[in-house]
Design an enzyme around this catalytic site. Structure first.
Site, PDB file in Angstrom:
ATOM      1  N   SER A 148     -13.633 -23.627 -13.597  1.00 32.47           N
ATOM      2  CA  SER A 148     -14.665 -24.871 -13.519  1.00 32.47           C
ATOM      3  C   SER A 148     -15.481 -24.204 -14.178  1.00 32.47           C
ATOM      4  CB  SER A 148     -14.875 -25.233 -12.834  1.00 32.47           C
ATOM      5  OG  SER A 148     -15.729 -25.133 -11.931  1.00 32.47           O
ATOM      6  N   LYS A 186     -21.945 -24.134  -9.119  1.00 29.46           N
ATOM      7  CA  LYS A 186     -21.924 -25.212 -10.310  1.00 29.46           C
ATOM      8  C   LYS A 186     -23.416 -24.903 -10.909  1.00 29.46           C
ATOM      9  CE  LYS A 186     -18.019 -27.470 -10.172  1.00 29.46           C
ATOM     10  NZ  LYS A 186     -16.967 -26.029  -8.785  1.00 29.46           N
TER      11      LYS A 186
END
Length: 227
Positions: A148, A186
Site C-alpha cells: 500500500s 501509513k
C-alpha cells in the site's frame, strides 16, 4: 573525472533528494540543466551510472540512488534516503570506505496494507548506517508486508527504520497503532478532529479514525532494501 554537466546533474539530484526524499523527474532535470531534450539527460544519467556515482533501481519510476559523491561535493549531513544491502565486492575490487553502523532490533512485521497485529517482539537485528538515525530518540526497524506504500518507494519485504515518537506532522509516514490492537505503516493526516491514515497506492482506501483511536508509535526515517 566528471564533466561540468555531469556534476551539475549529480548535484541537482542530491539537492532534490535531500529536500524531498525522491529524485527529480527527467523533465525537471532537463529544465534545471537547460537542455533541449531528455535524451541529453539519459546520456548524463548513463555516464554517472557507469562511473559508479548513481544506481538506477529496476521496476520503479524515478528510482535513482546516489551511491557516492565527488570529494568536492560532499557536505556534512548528506544522507542517501535508501540504503541497499549488496553482496560483497568481487576479489580485486577497490575497497569501500568503512561506514559507521549500529544494530537495531527488528520488531517483527508492519503492514503496508490492511493493519496487522500490534508489534510486540524482537525477531532479529539489522545493521543500519549511523547517519540514518536522526535526532536523539530511540530507533527500531520493521519488516514491511504489503504494497500500500509502494508509490512512496516502500516495497513488500523492505526494512523501514523508525524513530520512536508519539507526535506527527501532516504528511509524515508513521507507524500508527489503531485501537491499541493493530499496527500499520501509513501517511498521517489530521482532519477536523479525526485521523486519516493514507496509503500510497490507489488500490487502497484512506482509513479515517477518531483522534483517540490512533496512537503514533514512530516516524519513518530510513529504508533498507536487500537485492
Amino acid at each position: 573525472m566528471l564533466t561540468r554537466k555531469q556534476l551539475e546533474l549529480l548535484d541537482f539530484i542530491r539537492v532534490r533528494m535531500e529536500a524531498d526524499g525522491v529524485p527529480p523527474s527527467f523533465d525537471e532535470m532537463k529544465d534545471a540543466l537547460d537542455l533541449k531534450s531528455k535524451s541529453g539527460i539519459h546520456r548524463l544519467i548513463t555516464a554517472l551510472e557507469e562511473r559508479g556515482f548513481i544506481r538506477r533501481l529496476a521496476h520503479r519510476a524515478r528510482a535513482i540512488e546516489i551511491v557516492k559523491l565527488p570529494e568536492a561535493m560532499e557536505k556534512p549531513g548528506f544522507r542517501p534516503r535508501l540504503v541497499a544491502q549488496t553482496p560483497a565486492p568481487p576479489s580485486g575490487a577497490l575497497p569501500v570506505a568503512a561506514i559507521h553502523a549500529l544494530e537495531l532490533p527488528v520488531m517483527g512485521r508492519i503492514a503496508a496494507g490492511v493493519p496487522i497485529e500490534a508489534i510486540n517482539h524482537v525477531s532479529h537485528h539489522v545493521a543500519v548506517p549511523g547517519s540514518m538515525l536522526t535526532g536523539s530518540g530511540q530507533h527500531y526497524a520493521l519488516e514491511v508486508r504489503g504494497d500500500s506504500m509502494i508509490e512512496a518507494g516502500i516495497n513488500d519485504g523492505d526494512i523501514v527504520v523508525i524513530r520512536e515518537q508519539i507526535t506527527a506532522e501532516n504528511g509524515d509516514i508513521v507507524v500508527a497503532l489503531v485501537e491499541d490492537q493493530e499496527a500499520t505503516l501509513k501517511r498521517f493526516r489530521r482532519r477536523n478532529g479525526m485521523i486519516a491514515l493514507e496509503a500510497a497506492n490507489p488500490a487502497y482506501e484512506t482509513r479515517v479514525y477518531p483522534d483517540h483511536a490512533v496512537k503514533v508509535q514512530g516516524r519513518l526515517v530510513g529504508l533498507i532494501r536487500t537485492y
